[in-house]
Scaffold this active site. Structure first.
Site, PDB file in Angstrom:
ATOM      1  N   TYR A  76       0.834  -1.197   0.000  1.00  0.00           N
ATOM      2  CA  TYR A  76       0.000   0.000   0.000  1.00  0.00           C
ATOM      3  C   TYR A  76       0.871   1.250   0.000  1.00  0.00           C
ATOM      4  O   TYR A  76       0.565   2.232  -0.674  1.00  0.00           O
ATOM      5  CB  TYR A  76      -0.929   0.009   1.224  1.00  0.00           C
ATOM      6  N   PHE A 128      -7.381  21.197 -24.632  1.00  0.00           N
ATOM      7  CA  PHE A 128      -7.717  19.777 -24.694  1.00  0.00           C
ATOM      8  C   PHE A 128      -8.960  19.576 -23.832  1.00  0.00           C
ATOM      9  O   PHE A 128      -9.125  20.246 -22.811  1.00  0.00           O
ATOM     10  CB  PHE A 128      -6.568  18.855 -24.260  1.00  0.00           C
ATOM     11  N   THR A 129      -9.801  18.630 -24.237  1.00  0.00           N
ATOM     12  CA  THR A 129     -11.133  18.473 -23.634  1.00  0.00           C
ATOM     13  C   THR A 129     -11.100  18.365 -22.110  1.00  0.00           C
ATOM     14  O   THR A 129     -11.703  19.183 -21.411  1.00  0.00           O
ATOM     15  CB  THR A 129     -11.822  17.233 -24.231  1.00  0.00           C
ATOM     16  N   ASP A 219       1.506  20.007 -20.682  1.00  0.00           N
ATOM     17  CA  ASP A 219       0.785  18.755 -20.855  1.00  0.00           C
ATOM     18  C   ASP A 219       1.749  17.887 -21.648  1.00  0.00           C
ATOM     19  O   ASP A 219       1.876  18.008 -22.863  1.00  0.00           O
ATOM     20  CB  ASP A 219      -0.524  18.981 -21.603  1.00  0.00           C
ATOM     21  N   LYS A 262      -0.119   7.294 -23.335  1.00  0.00           N
ATOM     22  CA  LYS A 262       0.346   7.610 -24.694  1.00  0.00           C
ATOM     23  C   LYS A 262       1.853   7.322 -24.772  1.00  0.00           C
ATOM     24  O   LYS A 262       2.249   6.167 -24.876  1.00  0.00           O
ATOM     25  CB  LYS A 262       0.040   9.067 -25.051  1.00  0.00           C
ATOM     26  N   ARG A 386     -13.153  15.016 -33.976  1.00  0.00           N
ATOM     27  CA  ARG A 386     -12.497  16.090 -33.236  1.00  0.00           C
ATOM     28  C   ARG A 386     -12.933  17.399 -33.895  1.00  0.00           C
ATOM     29  O   ARG A 386     -12.226  17.996 -34.674  1.00  0.00           O
ATOM     30  CB  ARG A 386     -10.968  15.971 -33.241  1.00  0.00           C
ATOM     31  N   PHE A 453     -18.883  14.464 -26.310  1.00  0.00           N
ATOM     32  CA  PHE A 453     -18.492  13.605 -27.426  1.00  0.00           C
ATOM     33  C   PHE A 453     -18.416  12.134 -27.043  1.00  0.00           C
ATOM     34  O   PHE A 453     -18.594  11.269 -27.879  1.00  0.00           O
ATOM     35  CB  PHE A 453     -17.143  14.065 -28.010  1.00  0.00           C
TER      36      PHE A 453
HETATM   37  N1  F0G Z   1      -3.906  15.688 -22.517  1.00  0.00           N
HETATM   38  C1  F0G Z   1      -3.865  15.261 -23.792  1.00  0.00           C
HETATM   39  C2  F0G Z   1      -3.109  16.039 -24.787  1.00  0.00           C
HETATM   40  C3  F0G Z   1      -4.546  14.091 -24.143  1.00  0.00           C
HETATM   41  O1  F0G Z   1      -4.499  13.691 -25.411  1.00  0.00           O
HETATM   42  C4  F0G Z   1      -5.259  13.379 -23.161  1.00  0.00           C
HETATM   43  C5  F0G Z   1      -6.017  12.196 -23.515  1.00  0.00           C
HETATM   44  C6  F0G Z   1      -5.258  13.863 -21.850  1.00  0.00           C
HETATM   45  C7  F0G Z   1      -4.559  15.021 -21.565  1.00  0.00           C
HETATM   46  C8  F0G Z   1      -6.011  13.184 -20.757  1.00  0.00           C
HETATM   47  O2  F0G Z   1      -5.368  12.025 -20.365  1.00  0.00           O
HETATM   48  O3  F0G Z   1      -7.008  10.235 -20.965  1.00  0.00           O
HETATM   49  O4  F0G Z   1      -5.061   9.792 -19.469  1.00  0.00           O
HETATM   50  O5  F0G Z   1      -6.963  11.142 -18.664  1.00  0.00           O
HETATM   51  N2  F0G Z   1      -6.312  11.922 -24.684  1.00  0.00           N
HETATM   52  C9  F0G Z   1      -6.998  10.739 -25.153  1.00  0.00           C
HETATM   53  C10 F0G Z   1      -7.162  10.855 -26.650  1.00  0.00           C
HETATM   54  C11 F0G Z   1      -8.258  10.412 -24.439  1.00  0.00           C
HETATM   55  O6  F0G Z   1      -7.825   9.974 -27.212  1.00  0.00           O
HETATM   56  O7  F0G Z   1      -6.633  11.777 -27.252  1.00  0.00           O
HETATM   57  P1  F0G Z   1      -6.150  10.731 -19.846  1.00  0.00           P
END
Ligand code: F0G
Length: 461
Positions: A76, A128-129, A219, A262, A386, A453
């Site tokens: 843990y 970014f979303t 990021d 990624k 997108r 989305f």
């Molecule tokens: N920042 C970027 C540039 C991303 O592409 C993503 C995720 C995140 C932050 C968030 O990270 O998913 O680990 O919580 N992108 C995925 C995509 C979902 O399909 O582009 P996460």
């Protein structure tokens, strides 16, 4: 690099385990698509042939990473895999302190909650979303400060992710630097088409921000891919290793959020890495509320080990040139066929320009959503919208954002598909292109409140 120039690249690995792919008939796909509300996020993976939805968590791990999984220390507190991960984050990214999180958005939540107070502004090189949503939920307002070129799919600028310092300066003059806790710099910029930021620009932003007392938060989700582009495109970096470039890039920031799913070549994991002791103390305290103890942050020990090993593999030249080489291969083939894509081709994906592909559709008829659906129907290949659906609505007016870019992303998981899969993908896109005039748009019939989305549903017009 010299020794590679004479021959084309090939995948720098051989295949030890295979996962069979399922093919479907057009009738089966028509049914699956309609049940999924014409949203590729709602398809069952079983019904997909080649899955180009995302490069997130879809990587193939190496034998070395799988071996590391068996060495998971599932304590843990104080797992040895945490210390291995910390060592590699310090070595390759160069930050002093590490807070693991289950994935990128876990880190975004924590940094946003700590640094953003209601009424503050957070500039960024395109949104970014999940990043923007966490900033908004913390009471901040996101302000786009990316260069104009990024909004033009055909503009060949080699570093379309760059920050426009005039835009940043305008914001600082308007609201005051004390209202700006940090700038977020995506390296690379996902929503712009996987476009990189130059080292020169990172240095300029750093020096501007230092002058005004504004933090720089990366990021760093695809920072290794950004480092590759600096090596091959920016003068003075040709002879530097990707690892050296990555380290230099991060030296121009105070912290980073990371989706390990990624670049880090794992299926789950992320982290927040920082240099400021007091912010780290707060983050380490907050992570226990949302993720788990500060030495695992929602991950198993084995996940942290896989990520520690993945980081090492990610900066290897053979890996990164083949990874981006594969994406460029698809981009070049599509360009040869006259199919409109975002240029230059980005790091993790080829982005179809849906506005140019389906010029007869209005943006509110969801051209990119429609194109993603049609591509699935044609071939069983899954891609992602997108465009206007991903952009969501303004929190002030409630209206849709109408982004200039209306794109379909063909995203390549790392080390998963072969060149033959790439060829099939190109053929399928070409088939849809040839019947593009007969394609009709869609209307949205269900819209969730956050990150719509993922779960929105559509009907054909
Ligand atoms: N920042 C970027 C540039 C991303 O592409 C993503 C995720 C995140 C932050 C968030 O990270 O998913 O680990 O919580 N992108 C995925 C995509 C979902 O399909 O582009 P996460």
């Amino acid at each position: 690099m010299e020794k590679y120039k004479k021959r084309s690249w090939a995948e720098p690995y051989k295949i030890k385990v295979v996962e069979p792919l399922k093919m479907t008939t057009r009738a089966e796909r028509e049914k699956a698509l309609s049940e999924a509300g014409y949203n590729t996020f709602l398809l069952k993976s079983e019904d997909v042939y080649i899955d180009l939805l995302t490069d997130s968590g879809t990587n193939a791990m190496s034998d070395n990473q799988w071996a590391g999984m068996m060495l998971g220390d599932e304590a843990y507190a104080g797992s040895k895999n945490y210390y291995h991960l910390e060592e590699n984050v310090q070595k390759y990214y160069g930050y002093k302190y590490l807070v693991p999180t289950h994935q990128g958005r876990g880190a975004e939540n924590i940094i946003s909650k700590i640094l953003i107070k209601p009424g503050m502004f957070v500039p960024g090189n395109m949104y970014f979303t999940t990043t923007r949503l966490h900033q908004e939920l913390a009471g901040g307002t996101f302000v786009d400060v990316i260069i104009d070129e990024a909004h033009d799919p055909a503009n060949p600028h080699p570093f379309k992710g760059n920050v426009d310092l005039d835009k940043l300066d305008t914001l600082v003059k308007k609201v005051g630097a004390d209202k700006i806790p940090y700038i977020t710099i995506g390296v690379t910029v996902n929503m712009a088409g996987g476009q990189p930021v130059s080292m020169t620009n990172l240095k300029e932003v750093r020096s501007y921000c230092q002058k005004h007392g504004v933090r720089v938060v990366f990021d760093a989700t695809r920072a290794v891919e950004n480092a590759y582009f600096i090596k091959v495109r920016e003068k003075g970096y040709e002879k530097k290793s990707v690892a050296e470039i990555l380290h230099e890039m991060c030296s121009y920031s105070d912290a980073c959020t990371m989706s390990g799913k990624k670049d880090c070549l794992v299926n789950i994991g992320g982290f927040l890495a920082l240099n400021e002791r007091d912010v780290f103390e707060e983050a380490r305290n907050m992570v226990v509320i949302y993720e788990g103890l500060h030495t695992y942050g929602g991950l198993a020990g084995r996940d942290m080990e896989a990520m520690a090993r993945g980081i090492e593999e990610s900066v290897q030249w053979d890996h990164i040139r083949a990874r981006i080489g594969q994406v460029e291969y698809v981009g070049e083939k599509l360009t040869d066929l006259g199919i409109p894509i975002v240029l230059p081709v980005g790091g993790h994906a080829v982005f179809l320009d849906a506005k140019a592909f389906l010029p007869h559709l209005k943006q509110i008829e969801f051209p990119a959503q429609t194109l993603a659906a049609e591509l699935y129907l044609e071939s069983g290949i899954r891609s992602m919208e997108r465009g206007i659906v991903s952009a969501g609505r303004s929190k002030e007016t409630g209206d849709h954002y109408y982004p200039k870019l209306e794109l379909v992303r063909l995203t390549f998981p790392r080390r998963v598909y072969t060149q033959a899969h790439c060829d099939v993908t190109v053929e399928a896109v070409d088939e849809v292109f040839n019947r593009r005039q007969s394609i009709k748009g869609m209307k949205m019939i269900y819209e969730p409140k956050y990150l719509r989305f993922f779960q929105a549903r559509f009907e054909r017009l």
